[in-house]
Design an enzyme around this catalytic site. Structure first.
Site, PDB file in Angstrom:
ATOM      1  N   CYS A 128      -1.544 -50.193 -62.922  1.00  0.00           N
ATOM      2  CA  CYS A 128      -0.774 -50.371 -64.156  1.00  0.00           C
ATOM      3  C   CYS A 128       0.661 -50.819 -63.844  1.00  0.00           C
ATOM      4  O   CYS A 128       0.881 -51.803 -63.152  1.00  0.00           O
ATOM      5  CB  CYS A 128      -0.819 -49.059 -64.940  1.00  0.00           C
ATOM      6  SG  CYS A 128      -0.244 -49.142 -66.635  1.00  0.00           S
ATOM      7  N   HIS A 129       1.649 -50.077 -64.320  1.00  0.00           N
ATOM      8  CA  HIS A 129       3.053 -50.410 -64.080  1.00  0.00           C
ATOM      9  C   HIS A 129       3.513 -50.039 -62.668  1.00  0.00           C
ATOM     10  O   HIS A 129       4.658 -50.303 -62.305  1.00  0.00           O
ATOM     11  CB  HIS A 129       3.946 -49.709 -65.105  1.00  0.00           C
ATOM     12  CG  HIS A 129       3.869 -50.307 -66.473  1.00  0.00           C
ATOM     13  ND1 HIS A 129       2.802 -50.097 -67.313  1.00  0.00           N
ATOM     14  CD2 HIS A 129       4.724 -51.114 -67.148  1.00  0.00           C
ATOM     15  CE1 HIS A 129       3.006 -50.741 -68.456  1.00  0.00           C
ATOM     16  NE2 HIS A 129       4.170 -51.366 -68.375  1.00  0.00           N
ATOM     17  N   GLY A 130       2.637 -49.460 -61.856  1.00  0.00           N
ATOM     18  CA  GLY A 130       2.971 -49.183 -60.459  1.00  0.00           C
ATOM     19  C   GLY A 130       3.357 -50.452 -59.713  1.00  0.00           C
ATOM     20  O   GLY A 130       4.097 -50.411 -58.736  1.00  0.00           O
TER      21      GLY A 130
END
Length: 194
Positions: free
Chosen positions: A119-121
């Protein structure tokens, strides 16, 4: 000898992306440290649960579980770990501003140790400049960051994973089964069925 995995998280990390991965990796038999800048072992972070409602243009955010930090961030030495997992949610947007988080990410990549980001990682991967020339995926809102950092954004299914060298990536938590299979394989662990 058991593998050691590092998870860097922070407040409002996506609930599933930290808790279910932690539990899955412990189930496999790994030692897993969850750390957060400014937090010590025994401290807590709060998580967020993201959901999509029909007709809405983006996700909604609800408060999730508390997660207990089990290792001090200041004591992290990359040489002590075999792999690195970066969950998404809102935490990466501020974690990527921490120079030590970026140094840790670069050290894992330079050592070619397995890194998984969901995801936003990917915001941490892009801020650490480790995606240039790599096929990666992330939550679609991170596509501009990935491409500007030289990554080759892959528009795969939400439950699929992308592997390029030592980096495993997924769009969101539905990718966990395929991401974790690839991550565990990169770590040299074989799971067999009798």
């Amino acid at each position: 000898m058991t593998k050691k995995i590092l998870i860097i998280a922070g407040d409002y990390v996506e609930d599933y992306e930290v808790y279910s991965v932690y539990q899955s990796l412990v189930f496999v038999g790994y030692t897993v440290h969850i750390v957060s800048p400014g937090k010590k072992s025994g401290d807590f972070i709060v998580t967020a649960v993201h959901d999509f409602l029909p007709g809405e243009q983006t996700y909604t955010e609800l408060k999730g579980h508390r997660v207990q930090i089990n290792f001090d961030f200041e004591q992290v030495k990359v040489a002590d770990y075999d792999g690195f997992y970066i969950p998404g949610g809102r935490a990466p947007e501020f974690l990527r501003l921490n120079e030590r988080v970026l140094e840790i990410t670069k050290e894992f990549n330079d050592a070619k140790k397995p890194i998984a980001a969901v995801c936003h990682g990917a915001q941490i991967l892009t801020a650490a400049n480790v995606v240039s020339g790599k096929k990666c995926t992330a939550y679609p809102a991170c596509k501009p960051e990935l491409t500007q950092a030289g990554g080759n954004y892959q528009d795969c299914a939400v439950d699929d994973a992308v592997v390029d060298g030592n980096i495993v990536s997924g769009k969101a938590w539905p990718a966990h089964p395929k991401m974790l299979q690839a991550f565990v394989a990169l770590l040299g662990t074989t799971i067999s069925h009798k």
